[in-house]
Write an enzyme that holds these catalytic residues in place. Structure first.
Site, short mmCIF file in Angstrom:
data_model
loop_
_atom_site.label_atom_id
_atom_site.label_comp_id
_atom_site.label_asym_id
_atom_site.label_seq_id
_atom_site.Cartn_x
_atom_site.Cartn_y
_atom_site.Cartn_z
CB SER A 223 -0.89 0.00 1.25
OG SER A 223 -1.49 1.28 1.45
CE1 TYR B 261 -2.78 0.01 5.18
CE2 TYR B 261 -3.11 -2.30 5.76
CZ TYR B 261 -3.03 -1.28 4.80
OH TYR B 261 -3.18 -1.58 3.47
CE LYS C 138 -0.38 -4.40 3.05
NZ LYS C 138 -1.12 -5.66 2.78
#
Ligand code: WQD
Length: 338
Positions: free
Chosen positions: A126, A150, A154
């Site tokens: 992302s 988050y 990633k």
């Protein structure tokens, strides 16, 4: 014999669009999903659309026994890994789940692939790994500075993948950093079906257009952008799905692990999205200006030149296509897949 591809998270919004694209391009997806944020309905619809059976295994990507069963049962050419948690706000409140699932799940999957000597891997990452200070257009060598658990989870998975490829040159890995996927396949049978009130702009606008929410909340109109509202690089989910097929073909001649930014290369503001959506749905959409949302930045968009050059991929769909297809899905499925 068509190549079988393990697609983790294949029942989700992006995963289901990749699943359909794989079948349309002659591959045979095998879907693993724990259904924590999805159902098998999109797979059933894709089977109806394509006439192809999709092997589905309900389970968690961290479950060694399930992974060994899958790799022993199917002759898999590669893995496309999307299964994971993806809410920035939720990750702040529940970081352990995010590191366990997003980082731990990726490591568990790679361990199983290593055991079964499947070493072609596409990782769903992302643009959030660039954090809040990235300067647009953002290239793949821009500094990473995730601003949430988050984003950290990633990036940690990306780092593990790069080390795995460095240790064993048989591994070929494409790390795809998504910007803002929106819209739906033109057939109107699959699309985004958020649980509860949507956090993201496009599904929220869709629900206002359908009368499920009273008005659009514009978080901030005092940003240093032309109209003061936040700007993002929105990418049609079908362009994103196509990028995964380009990455699969890239893997055959690749070496090591490589990062690719997937975006259109230009940003649109919240107000521009609203105007485009009004044209798509045929009526005015009420909105109100509210204070900025914590953790938001004014504007970011991708520099997609590397993906164009090496993956031979470019986004083709316009913001009008994105809004038209989002509205087509929303109006045909007012309550999502239920
Ligand atoms: C877009 C713009 C908001 C909602 C998020 C995640 C990111 C990635 C994509 C997973 C911003 C504004 C939004 C609303 C608004 N997900 N907005 N009213 O924040 O760019 O990215 O989704 O990888 O990790 O952070 O997308 O759609 O939430 O916001 O005004 O009701 O719309 O301020 O400018 P974002 P978004």
């Amino acid at each position: 014999m068509a190549k079988r591809i393990l697609l983790t998270g294949g029942c989700g919004y992006i995963g289901s669009h990749i699943c359909l694209e794989l079948i349309e391009q002659g591959y045979q997806p095998v879907v693993l999903d724990n259904l924590s944020n999805s159902s098998t309905t999109p797979l059933q619809r894709i089977e109806q659309l394509t006439g192809q059976h999709i092997p589905f295994i309900e389970g968690d990507v961290r479950d060694e026994a399930i992974l060994d069963h899958i790799f022993s049962t199917y002759e898999l050419s590669a893995t496309i890994h999307l299964a994971g948690l993806k809410s920035v706000a939720e990750s702040v409140a529940a970081p352990i789940a995010y590191y366990q699932t997003n980082f731990g799940g990726t490591v568990a999957l790679c361990q199983a692939m290593q055991r079964h000597r499947v070493k072609h891997f596409i990782y769903s990452s992302s643009a959030t790994v660039y954090g809040l200070t990235a300067q647009s257009p953002i290239r793949e060598d821009a500094p990473t500075a995730p601003a949430s658990p988050y984003g950290q989870s990633k990036l940690m998975a990306e780092i593990a993948l790069r080390d795995i490829a460095h240790a064993d040159p048989q591994w070929k890995i494409a790390i795809l950093r998504y910007f803002n996927p929106v819209g739906a396949h033109a057939c109107g049978q699959i699309g985004e079906d958020p649980c509860g009130v949507p956090n993201n702009l496009m599904p929220y606008v869709s629900q206002v257009a359908a009368g499920k929410q009273p008005k659009i909340r514009i978080f901030g109109n005092d940003y240093p952008t032309p109209d003061g509202t936040g700007m993002r690089d929105y990418l049609h989910v079908c362009d994103l799905a196509h990028a995964h097929l380009c990455a699969l073909r890239w893997l055959d001649g690749a070496s090591g692990a490589k990062v690719f930014n997937l975006g259109t290369g230009r940003g649109y503001s919240v107000l521009e999205i609203i105007r485009a959506y009004e044209k798509a749905c045929g009526h005015a959409l009420p909105f109100q200006f509210l204070p900025r949302r914590d953790g938001d930045i004014a504007s970011y968009h991708a520099e997609p030149a590397l993906a164009t050059r090496e993956l031979r991929w470019s986004a083709t769909r316009t913001i009008e296509d994105m809004c038209r297809d989002a509205w087509n899905w929303q109006s045909r499925n007012p309550n999502g897949y239920t």
